[in-house]
Enzyme design. Sequence first.
Site, mmCIF file in Angstrom:
data_model
loop_
_atom_site.group_PDB
_atom_site.id
_atom_site.type_symbol
_atom_site.label_atom_id
_atom_site.label_comp_id
_atom_site.label_asym_id
_atom_site.label_seq_id
_atom_site.Cartn_x
_atom_site.Cartn_y
_atom_site.Cartn_z
ATOM 1 N N LEU A 19 37.174 37.819 44.927
ATOM 2 C CA LEU A 19 38.165 37.432 45.925
ATOM 3 C C LEU A 19 39.278 38.466 45.817
ATOM 4 O O LEU A 19 39.870 38.651 44.761
ATOM 5 C CB LEU A 19 38.690 36.024 45.633
ATOM 6 C CG LEU A 19 39.399 35.241 46.740
ATOM 7 C CD1 LEU A 19 38.526 35.115 47.977
ATOM 8 C CD2 LEU A 19 39.804 33.863 46.240
ATOM 9 N N ASP A 20 39.537 39.182 46.914
ATOM 10 C CA ASP A 20 40.494 40.289 46.892
ATOM 11 C C ASP A 20 41.875 39.837 46.418
ATOM 12 O O ASP A 20 42.254 38.675 46.609
ATOM 13 C CB ASP A 20 40.629 40.905 48.283
ATOM 14 C CG ASP A 20 39.384 41.666 48.714
ATOM 15 O OD1 ASP A 20 38.570 41.997 47.834
ATOM 16 O OD2 ASP A 20 39.231 41.926 49.925
ATOM 17 N N PRO A 21 42.655 40.760 45.817
ATOM 18 C CA PRO A 21 44.020 40.400 45.400
ATOM 19 C C PRO A 21 44.871 39.827 46.530
ATOM 20 O O PRO A 21 45.700 38.941 46.291
ATOM 21 C CB PRO A 21 44.587 41.735 44.896
ATOM 22 C CG PRO A 21 43.388 42.484 44.404
ATOM 23 C CD PRO A 21 42.284 42.115 45.363
ATOM 24 N N LEU A 22 44.682 40.308 47.778
ATOM 25 C CA LEU A 22 45.475 39.805 48.897
ATOM 26 C C LEU A 22 45.018 38.426 49.375
ATOM 27 O O LEU A 22 45.681 37.811 50.207
ATOM 28 C CB LEU A 22 45.418 40.785 50.066
ATOM 29 C CG LEU A 22 46.210 42.083 49.893
ATOM 30 C CD1 LEU A 22 46.068 42.960 51.123
ATOM 31 C CD2 LEU A 22 47.686 41.794 49.624
ATOM 32 N N ALA A 23 43.882 37.956 48.870
ATOM 33 C CA ALA A 23 43.359 36.642 49.265
ATOM 34 C C ALA A 23 43.696 35.610 48.197
ATOM 35 O O ALA A 23 43.832 35.919 47.014
ATOM 36 C CB ALA A 23 41.851 36.712 49.460
#
Length: 319
Positions: free
Chosen positions: A50-54
């Site tokens: 899960l991306d850092p921005l998510a």
Amino acid sequence: MSAEPRARVPRRPVHGVLLLDKPVGLSAQAAVSRVRSLLAAEKAGHTGTLDPLASGLLPVCLGAATKFAQLQLDADKAYDATLRLGVRTSTGDAEGEIVATAPVEVQRLTPAGLAAVAQRFTGPITQVPPMYSALKKDGKPLYVYARAGVEVERHPRAVVIHALTLSLAADDPTALRLQVRCSKGTYVRTLAEDIGAALGCGAHLSALRRTATGAFTLDRAITLEALAALSPQERLHHVLPTEVLLRELPVVTLDEADAARFLSGLRRRGPWPAAEQVAVFGRRPRALLGVARCAGGELIPLRLLAPTEIAQTLQQSLS
């Protein structure tokens, strides 16, 4: 004067799944490391990045559960997202540089118009993976090439959008709210860009929150802050048993003698219908033994728990 060395926290065997509500700004691996530290667990891993921005649901597998993480990697996912219309970025999300802008045709953003666009992207579709992704080319992730300004040819991939809704954000006429349930391998950033193209103005993903993975939902997840506020024993109460990863599989239960032989890697014979994967349990005590395949009346071991893992899991359930 040198600082005192930090005392090492002794690790312990912890087996099961913790449903984490990952915050924005933290990578999936960093979140897993934090959970592992809070539980003082010997081994931990996640079931899909899960991306850092998510933000949102990140099942963290602990101990024996890491052997079955692939089942969640293959599971459908659900997301809530926000699309910024009229602005395209180099990465397809808010982290990239603006590469193009265009006016937003507000007359196309009616409920009927948005439903028609959503319908175009519902069902089996193909996506070209973004350059800013972890897919590898010649052993290197695509984002390494992207950061170097190198464009690599990517082949379209088939995914399935099971459900998709689009609606205007209540407080911003240039933002859309997207809710999607999709198959593994779906890039929501790419979906946002493709929807923006269909609306004629371009778009990028400005916010993303995972709300479900397989049968797991966000309402059962705990934040890192809430987990840290608990006592070590209370934290263990949020660890679900390993078998929750296998609840979609048929179940085979073995008696004591067959269970011992199965755990040694021997095939067992019985009246079991053919199945690519089944969850295998011992009868007394009831304990997960592993995963097997049923073919031709035989139970064929695939992934097995070690006897020590089984014993530790039983002990953990009593604590």
